[in-house]
Design an enzyme around this catalytic site. Structure first.
Site, PDB file in Angstrom:
ATOM      1  N   GLY A  14       0.786  -1.233   0.000  1.00  0.00           N
ATOM      2  CA  GLY A  14       0.000   0.000   0.000  1.00  0.00           C
ATOM      3  C   GLY A  14       0.814   1.277   0.000  1.00  0.00           C
ATOM      4  N   ASN A 110      -4.313   2.678 -13.493  1.00  0.00           N
ATOM      5  CA  ASN A 110      -3.374   1.724 -12.890  1.00  0.00           C
ATOM      6  C   ASN A 110      -1.966   2.298 -12.903  1.00  0.00           C
ATOM      7  OD1 ASN A 110      -2.476  -0.938 -11.952  1.00  0.00           O
ATOM      8  ND2 ASN A 110      -1.580  -1.151 -13.994  1.00  0.00           N
ATOM      9  N   HIS A 112       1.898   1.223 -13.203  1.00  0.00           N
ATOM     10  CA  HIS A 112       2.737   0.086 -13.604  1.00  0.00           C
ATOM     11  C   HIS A 112       4.200   0.494 -13.465  1.00  0.00           C
ATOM     12  CE1 HIS A 112       3.854  -3.623 -15.593  1.00  0.00           C
ATOM     13  NE2 HIS A 112       4.704  -2.910 -16.292  1.00  0.00           N
ATOM     14  N   ASP A 153      -2.255  -3.654 -19.214  1.00  0.00           N
ATOM     15  CA  ASP A 153      -1.322  -2.507 -19.356  1.00  0.00           C
ATOM     16  C   ASP A 153      -1.425  -1.856 -20.738  1.00  0.00           C
ATOM     17  OD1 ASP A 153       1.057  -4.531 -17.595  1.00  0.00           O
ATOM     18  OD2 ASP A 153      -0.343  -3.053 -16.781  1.00  0.00           O
ATOM     19  N   GLU A 183       6.734   6.221  -9.030  1.00  0.00           N
ATOM     20  CA  GLU A 183       5.352   5.833  -8.735  1.00  0.00           C
ATOM     21  C   GLU A 183       4.649   6.787  -7.776  1.00  0.00           C
ATOM     22  OE1 GLU A 183       4.855   1.690  -7.707  1.00  0.00           O
ATOM     23  OE2 GLU A 183       6.714   1.238  -8.740  1.00  0.00           O
TER      24      GLU A 183
END
Ligand code: GRF
Length: 205
Positions: A14, A110, A112, A153, A183
């Site tokens: 997380g 998302n 990745h 993806d 990220e």
């Protein structure tokens, strides 16, 4: 102030959820609010992060369901009951089927851990992505936030950030650098961009 209702789907530590929570507190994620966290694993530390921050958390273990569609039906039931308008996959390790994607078309993003189209698609997740990057000998890698569609993806790219690969990198060291320098920076930014756009569309309705 009207905000987009965000649900974050998780399966692990997380840290990307934490980045979203921190951005919310810092006021950089201001057009959306994280209302729900759903984990596919009871052991996910992401659930603790949600609880520590007063965010409603659900655990929906995939193995409790006879098949993928029953699992996704439960996810959708929760998301609808919570009024989720944007679904953020943050370390969520389950590939979602067209059934789920159709329910939230262009409303799922998302993160990745590579510069798509490199090292992505079926079987490329977590450490495996960084192992492949090191085996290929790339000098630059990074992270991508993209919309989710039926191709793993494969959806429209929203944001990317590059990270240098260093000579003695192990997959773990590289993963950490990509998380810290890429990220955790681009996911909140991408979330804010998408929420702003969704709000604009909502007001224009
Ligand atoms: C990270 O490798 C991230 O790139 C990927 O899932 C892994 C765990 O993320 N999306 P988190 O700490 O659970 O957010």
């Amino acid at each position: 102030m009207l905000k987009i209702n965000i649900a974050v789907l998780v399966s692990g530590s997380g840290t990307n959820l934490q980045a979203l929570i921190d951005a919310s507190k810092a006021g950089t994620l201001k057009n959306g609010e994280i209302k729900t966290v759903i984990s596919s694993k009871e052991t996910a530390y992401a659930l603790q992060r949600a609880k520590d921050n007063g965010i409603k958390a659900y655990c929906v273990p995939k193995r409790d369901f006879p098949d993928q569609q029953a699992f996704e039906r439960r996810l959708i039931e929760i998301l609808k009951s919570e009024g989720a308008e944007l679904i953020v996959l943050a370390g969520f390790t389950i590939i979602l089927s067209p059934y789920f994607i159709n329910e939230y078309r262009d409303r799922i993003i998302n993160i990745h851990p590579s510069l798509i189209p490199a090292f992505c698609g079926e079987g490329f997740y977590g450490l495996k992505v960084h192992q492949a990057a090191l085996e290929r000998g790339v000098k630059v890698t990074g992270a991508t936030v993209h919309f989710v569609n039926e191709i793993p993806d494969g959806g429209k790219i929203i944001l990317q950030r590059a990270v240098n690969v260093k000579d003695n990198d192990t997959p773990e060291i590289l993963q950490r650098r990509v998380m810290m320098k890429a990220e955790w920076r681009i996911l909140p930014k991408a979330c804010e961009m998408v929420c702003k756009q969704l709000l604009k569309e909502k007001k224009a309705e």
